[in-house]
Design an enzyme around this catalytic site. Structure first.
Site, mmCIF file in Angstrom:
data_model
loop_
_atom_site.group_PDB
_atom_site.id
_atom_site.type_symbol
_atom_site.label_atom_id
_atom_site.label_comp_id
_atom_site.label_asym_id
_atom_site.label_seq_id
_atom_site.Cartn_x
_atom_site.Cartn_y
_atom_site.Cartn_z
ATOM 1 N N MET A 154 0.985 -1.175 -0.051
ATOM 2 C CA MET A 154 0.015 -0.066 0.024
ATOM 3 C C MET A 154 0.882 1.225 0.069
ATOM 4 O O MET A 154 1.829 1.251 0.957
ATOM 5 C CB MET A 154 -0.720 -0.053 1.183
ATOM 6 C CG MET A 154 -1.950 1.081 1.156
ATOM 7 S SD MET A 154 -3.057 1.209 -0.091
ATOM 8 C CE MET A 154 -3.010 3.145 -0.377
ATOM 9 N N GLU A 155 0.580 2.096 -0.938
ATOM 10 C CA GLU A 155 1.641 3.192 -1.136
ATOM 11 C C GLU A 155 1.436 4.286 -0.365
ATOM 12 O O GLU A 155 1.329 5.524 -0.890
ATOM 13 C CB GLU A 155 1.206 3.612 -2.641
ATOM 14 C CG GLU A 155 -0.014 4.172 -3.083
ATOM 15 C CD GLU A 155 -1.269 3.312 -3.597
ATOM 16 O OE1 GLU A 155 -0.957 1.976 -2.976
ATOM 17 O OE2 GLU A 155 -1.997 3.379 -4.069
ATOM 18 N N HIS A 177 6.479 -1.114 -7.822
ATOM 19 C CA HIS A 177 4.989 -0.599 -7.878
ATOM 20 C C HIS A 177 4.616 0.384 -7.021
ATOM 21 O O HIS A 177 4.189 1.387 -7.538
ATOM 22 C CB HIS A 177 4.315 -1.971 -7.702
ATOM 23 C CG HIS A 177 2.637 -1.579 -7.860
ATOM 24 N ND1 HIS A 177 2.026 -1.925 -8.993
ATOM 25 C CD2 HIS A 177 1.627 -1.124 -7.107
ATOM 26 C CE1 HIS A 177 0.798 -1.444 -8.825
ATOM 27 N NE2 HIS A 177 0.651 -1.213 -7.707
ATOM 28 N N HIS A 181 3.895 4.716 -7.353
ATOM 29 C CA HIS A 181 2.525 5.298 -6.989
ATOM 30 C C HIS A 181 2.973 6.816 -6.259
ATOM 31 O O HIS A 181 2.147 7.510 -6.220
ATOM 32 C CB HIS A 181 1.812 4.712 -5.781
ATOM 33 C CG HIS A 181 0.733 3.490 -6.352
ATOM 34 N ND1 HIS A 181 -0.206 3.822 -7.090
ATOM 35 C CD2 HIS A 181 0.504 2.371 -6.026
ATOM 36 C CE1 HIS A 181 -0.954 2.813 -7.408
ATOM 37 N NE2 HIS A 181 -0.539 1.964 -6.808
ATOM 38 N N GLU A 208 -3.686 2.603 -11.024
ATOM 39 C CA GLU A 208 -3.124 1.350 -10.903
ATOM 40 C C GLU A 208 -2.501 0.978 -12.285
ATOM 41 O O GLU A 208 -1.499 0.282 -12.351
ATOM 42 C CB GLU A 208 -4.083 0.299 -10.621
ATOM 43 C CG GLU A 208 -4.448 0.377 -9.080
ATOM 44 C CD GLU A 208 -3.216 0.489 -8.121
ATOM 45 O OE1 GLU A 208 -2.140 -0.182 -8.336
ATOM 46 O OE2 GLU A 208 -3.558 0.931 -6.896
ATOM 47 N N ASP A 220 -14.393 -1.500 -3.625
ATOM 48 C CA ASP A 220 -13.705 -2.836 -3.487
ATOM 49 C C ASP A 220 -14.070 -3.863 -4.506
ATOM 50 O O ASP A 220 -12.994 -4.494 -5.151
ATOM 51 C CB ASP A 220 -13.853 -3.299 -2.105
ATOM 52 C CG ASP A 220 -12.545 -3.849 -1.504
ATOM 53 O OD1 ASP A 220 -11.588 -3.252 -1.894
ATOM 54 O OD2 ASP A 220 -12.677 -4.940 -0.809
ATOM 55 N N TYR A 223 -5.175 -2.654 -13.483
ATOM 56 C CA TYR A 223 -3.469 -2.652 -13.441
ATOM 57 C C TYR A 223 -3.039 -3.182 -14.910
ATOM 58 O O TYR A 223 -2.267 -2.615 -15.447
ATOM 59 C CB TYR A 223 -3.213 -3.919 -12.556
ATOM 60 C CG TYR A 223 -3.336 -3.677 -10.909
ATOM 61 C CD1 TYR A 223 -4.659 -3.810 -10.446
ATOM 62 C CD2 TYR A 223 -2.428 -3.158 -10.179
ATOM 63 C CE1 TYR A 223 -5.076 -3.378 -9.224
ATOM 64 C CE2 TYR A 223 -2.738 -2.944 -8.859
ATOM 65 C CZ TYR A 223 -4.151 -3.066 -8.355
ATOM 66 O OH TYR A 223 -4.225 -2.909 -7.077
HETATM 67 N N1 BES Z 1 -3.146 0.598 -4.008
HETATM 68 C C1 BES Z 1 -2.801 -0.778 -3.925
HETATM 69 C C2 BES Z 1 -3.604 -1.571 -3.101
HETATM 70 C C3 BES Z 1 -4.829 -1.260 -2.617
HETATM 71 C C4 BES Z 1 -5.878 -1.386 -4.128
HETATM 72 C C5 BES Z 1 -5.780 -1.306 -1.790
HETATM 73 C C6 BES Z 1 -7.264 -1.155 -3.600
HETATM 74 C C7 BES Z 1 -7.117 -1.152 -1.459
HETATM 75 C C8 BES Z 1 -7.875 -0.985 -2.669
HETATM 76 C C9 BES Z 1 -1.550 -1.167 -4.354
HETATM 77 O O1 BES Z 1 -0.551 -0.475 -4.790
HETATM 78 C C10 BES Z 1 -1.437 -2.386 -5.038
HETATM 79 O O2 BES Z 1 -1.774 -2.501 -6.163
HETATM 80 N N2 BES Z 1 -0.877 -3.471 -4.319
HETATM 81 C C11 BES Z 1 -0.667 -4.930 -5.077
HETATM 82 C C12 BES Z 1 0.460 -5.273 -5.319
HETATM 83 C C13 BES Z 1 1.109 -4.856 -6.633
HETATM 84 C C14 BES Z 1 2.516 -5.265 -6.828
HETATM 85 C C15 BES Z 1 0.042 -5.238 -7.650
HETATM 86 C C16 BES Z 1 -1.187 -5.986 -4.221
HETATM 87 O O3 BES Z 1 -1.683 -5.577 -3.028
HETATM 88 O O4 BES Z 1 -1.141 -6.846 -4.463
HETATM 89 ZN ZN ZN Z 2 -1.079 -0.287 -6.838
#
Ligand code: BES
Ligand code: ZN
Length: 650
Positions: free
Chosen positions: A310-311, A335, A339, A358, A413, A421
């Site tokens: 989480m960024e 990643h 962000h 994303e 969510d 992504y």
């Molecule tokens: N910002 C996201 C995590 C997120 C997205 C939290 C939507 C809540 C709602 C974070 O940057 C992310 O994308 N994490 C990925 C890892 C990434 C390497 C694809 C994860 O958590 O798997």
């Molecule tokens: Zn992300």
């Protein structure tokens, strides 16, 4: 608008009152100084997931003064909100969910009348605070005294047994997408940027960290065996990035601006594994301009952290499942670091435009990987993502495969899948391929500069790229298919599948083993990197039903023993192995699954594995129920909520 004539604050206040973005030519830019007050969200992006009415009154700064009570599992104290109000504004509307509001006062300590509206299962409740309407635009402060509930969805309170050290409790927050309102009463919309500060009081044997400047590195003595820690974030950020961690923490530096926080017993491993972070920041800056947040540190959390990463600004939160022992999963750092530009600097105005966060970040992540590790590894990761995208495109309803979403009435969510992504990154790679890297990079860097500290929508993105990259070139416009990429489902015809030569021998070995039923001893496993091993384990026959049995127990047994998969330590490989083994009801893999599902709570691993079990009828469902009953107490509310919906609450 002429900035000289008004002065910055009044120009912004006026713009806020009018509900337009102020100073479109004077904020952001190449300047490194963030605006003291962020521009107002534009009228073009109405966020259906907030009750806030920023055109009447909007929060521009949050000052928290909270005490963490680990017995009661509450944060309690005050949030002092700095408001910018339009002429005659007599109220401000905040977002809250599952909060106990005790009082609201004005800056002079006089109580203000407030009311709390009906509870929506997704959005929570509006907290409306009334005040005497003043003439002209204005600033005012309100002080909300409140307490969180033990089951606040953004917070996980861990017992000592749930930590690595086993001695001290732990607390962390997770705000994205709309959970900040369960611990901070504010306007919880990504388009309403706020600066923040905090005083956090906690037991003196714990360390407090936040996504902000640490003003008191050692903490300050407070009554009752406690310490107080102070923080300040001067760059206006969307509220989903306000973040807190409290626990037994130690720090190790990588260089003079990067380092890692984690529990002391995990520090050496994390420091070694994540050391490439320092080089990644340098590589990222070289690509798309200066890193504007000062320090870049990581917090490696206990295993229940529900996401990979989480960024949170200045302090990325990360799952310990990336500590593989060989640095093979560090793309997650690339990643979250990316962000710092896409997401934290230029932010999706609403969750409908999540792909702007994303997709840009996934593209940028891969460019950082290419800079630090070379083209070959970067392409391997592109191919893995591309293959995942093909599966996702098949499994989702067409509407959910658009980049621009309509999440009105839905929990954001639910709408957030890997399309944002991987289709997003494929889109940007397509533009890069057609326009050429040099031109593309110049545009992207300019995009971050022009739009720094601003909310962004898909329509604004299209305007920006047309104005600064396409520039009226009709042939380029036609070739790019911009509107089709963002507004239509699936993949446009100009999408190009990446090809990795490193995967050719892998595919040969996979056909020999899986299809021609050769021995596992012929798989050159030890000569492969993690990405090649992932490729091998995700091999599937073409054209078979998803639930077809195409592997025998004997083959799976050969694979497990020859590749020593029961003792695999790399989380991505354990996951890939379990996906194939459980789908064939391979009984000896159930102990591995049980161990994995009760030792970490990353939703990306947990939910698909329970889903795979669930698809396997009575056999799988019985295993799923049994394992979930044991695992659920470990999981964060985000992960538990998702598994509850599938398996049911034990
Ligand atoms: N910002 C996201 C995590 C997120 C997205 C939290 C939507 C809540 C709602 C974070 O940057 C992310 O994308 N994490 C990925 C890892 C990434 C390497 C694809 C994860 O958590 O798997
Ligand atoms: Zn992300």
């Amino acid at each position: 608008m002429k900035r000289k004539a008004f002065g910055l604050v009044s120009a912004l206040a006026l713009a806020a009152a009018l509900g337009v973005s102020a100073c479109s030519t004077t904020t952001g830019g190449a300047s490194m100084t963030p605006p003291a007050i962020a521009p107002a969200p534009g009228p073009q992006a109405v966020d259906s997931h907030t009750y806030g009415r920023p055109e009447i009154a909007r929060v521009v700064d949050v000052a928290l003064d909270l005490t963490a009570n680990f017995q009661a599992k509450t944060l309690s104290g005050t949030a002092t909100l700095d408001l910018l109000t339009a002429p005659n504004a007599g109220e401000v509307i905040l977002d809250i969910r599952n909060l106990d509001i005790q009082s609201v006062n004005d800056a002079a300590g006089q109580p203000l009348r407030f009311d709390i509206g009906a509870d929506d299962a997704i959005k929570g409740q509006p907290l409306t605070v009334h005040f005497p309407a003043a003439e002209g635009d204005g600033r005012r402060k309100i002080i909300v005294r409140y307490s969180t509930r033990p089951d606040a969805a953004a917070l996980q309170w861990l017992t000592p047994a749930q930590t690595a050290g086993g001695q001290k409790p732990y607390l962390f927050s997770q705000g994205q997408a709309i959970l900040t309102r369960t611990w901070v009463p504010t306007q919880d919309s990504p388009g309403i940027r706020q600066t923040y500060s905090a005083r956090i009081t906690a037991p003196a044997d714990l360390t407090v960290v936040m996504s902000a400047d640490h003003l008191t590195p050692e903490g300050e003595a407070a009554p009752n065996g406690q310490k107080t820690w102070r923080f300040r974030m001067n760059n206006p950020i969307p509220p989903y990035l306000i973040a807190l961690g409290v626990g037994e923490l130690a720090f190790a530096p990588f260089d003079n601006r990067t380092g890692v926080w984690t529990e002391p017993s995990r520090l050496a491993a994390a420091q070694w594994e994540l050391e490439p972070t320092a080089a990644m920041v340098t590589a990222a800056e070289k690509l798309y301009g200066p890193y504007r947040w000062g320090r870049y540190d990581l917090l490696v959390l206990p295993p229940s952290f529900p996401f990979g990463g989480m960024e949170n600004p200045k302090l990325t939160f990360a799952t310990p499942t990336i500590i593989a022992g060989d640095r093979s999963l560090v793309s997650l750092v690339a990643h979250e670091l990316a962000h710092s530009w896409s997401g934290n600097l230029v932010t999706n105005a609403t969750w409908n435009d999540f792909w702007l966060n994303e997709g840009f970040t996934s593209y940028f992540e891969n460019r950082i990987m290419e800079s630090v590790y070379g083209h070959d590894l970067a392409v391997q990761e592109q191919v893995l993502a591309w293959d995942g995208l093909q599966d996702e495109l098949k499994s989702l309803p067409a509407d959910d495969t658009k980049l621009h979403l309509n999440l009105t009435g839905r929990d954001p969510d639910d709408g957030m899948n890997t399309i944002a992504y991987d289709k997003g990154a494929a889109f940007l790679r397509t533009i890069e391929g057609i326009a050429g890297r040099e031109k593309f990079d110049a545009w992207m860097r300019g995009y971050f500069d022009r739009n720094a500290y601003r909310p962004m929508t898909t329509a604004m993105f299209l305007d920006d790229i047309r104005a600064h990259l396409v520039k009226g070139d009709a042939r380029l416009e036609t070739a790019l298919k911009l509107d089709e990429w963002v507004y239509q489902p699936g993949l446009p015809s100009n999408a190009v599948a990446p090809v990795s030569h490193a995967f050719e021998p892998v595919d040969v070995a996979a056909v020999a083993f899986f299809q021609n039923k050769g021995p596992a001893s012929a798989i050159p496993w030890s000569g492969w990197n993690t990405q090649q091993r992932q490729r091998f384990l995700s091999w599937r026959p073409q054209g078979l039903a998803a639930n077809a049995d195409w592997l025998t127990d004997a083959q799976l047994g050969d694979l497990q023993s020859t590749l020593n998969l029961a003792n695999e330590g790399n989380s991505e490989l354990i996951f890939a192995w379990l996906q194939i083994a459980l789908a064939h009801r391979y009984q000896p893999s159930v102990v591995t699954a049980e161990k994995f599902l009760t030792s970490q709570g990353r939703r990306k691993f947990v939910l698909p594995l329970f889903q795979t079990l669930w698809n396997e009828g009575d056999w799988g469902r019985a295993q799923a129920r049994r394992i979930y009953a044991e695992a659920r107490p470990l999981y964060h509310p985000v992960t538990a909520g998702s598994v509850d919906a599938l398996v049911g609450r034990p």
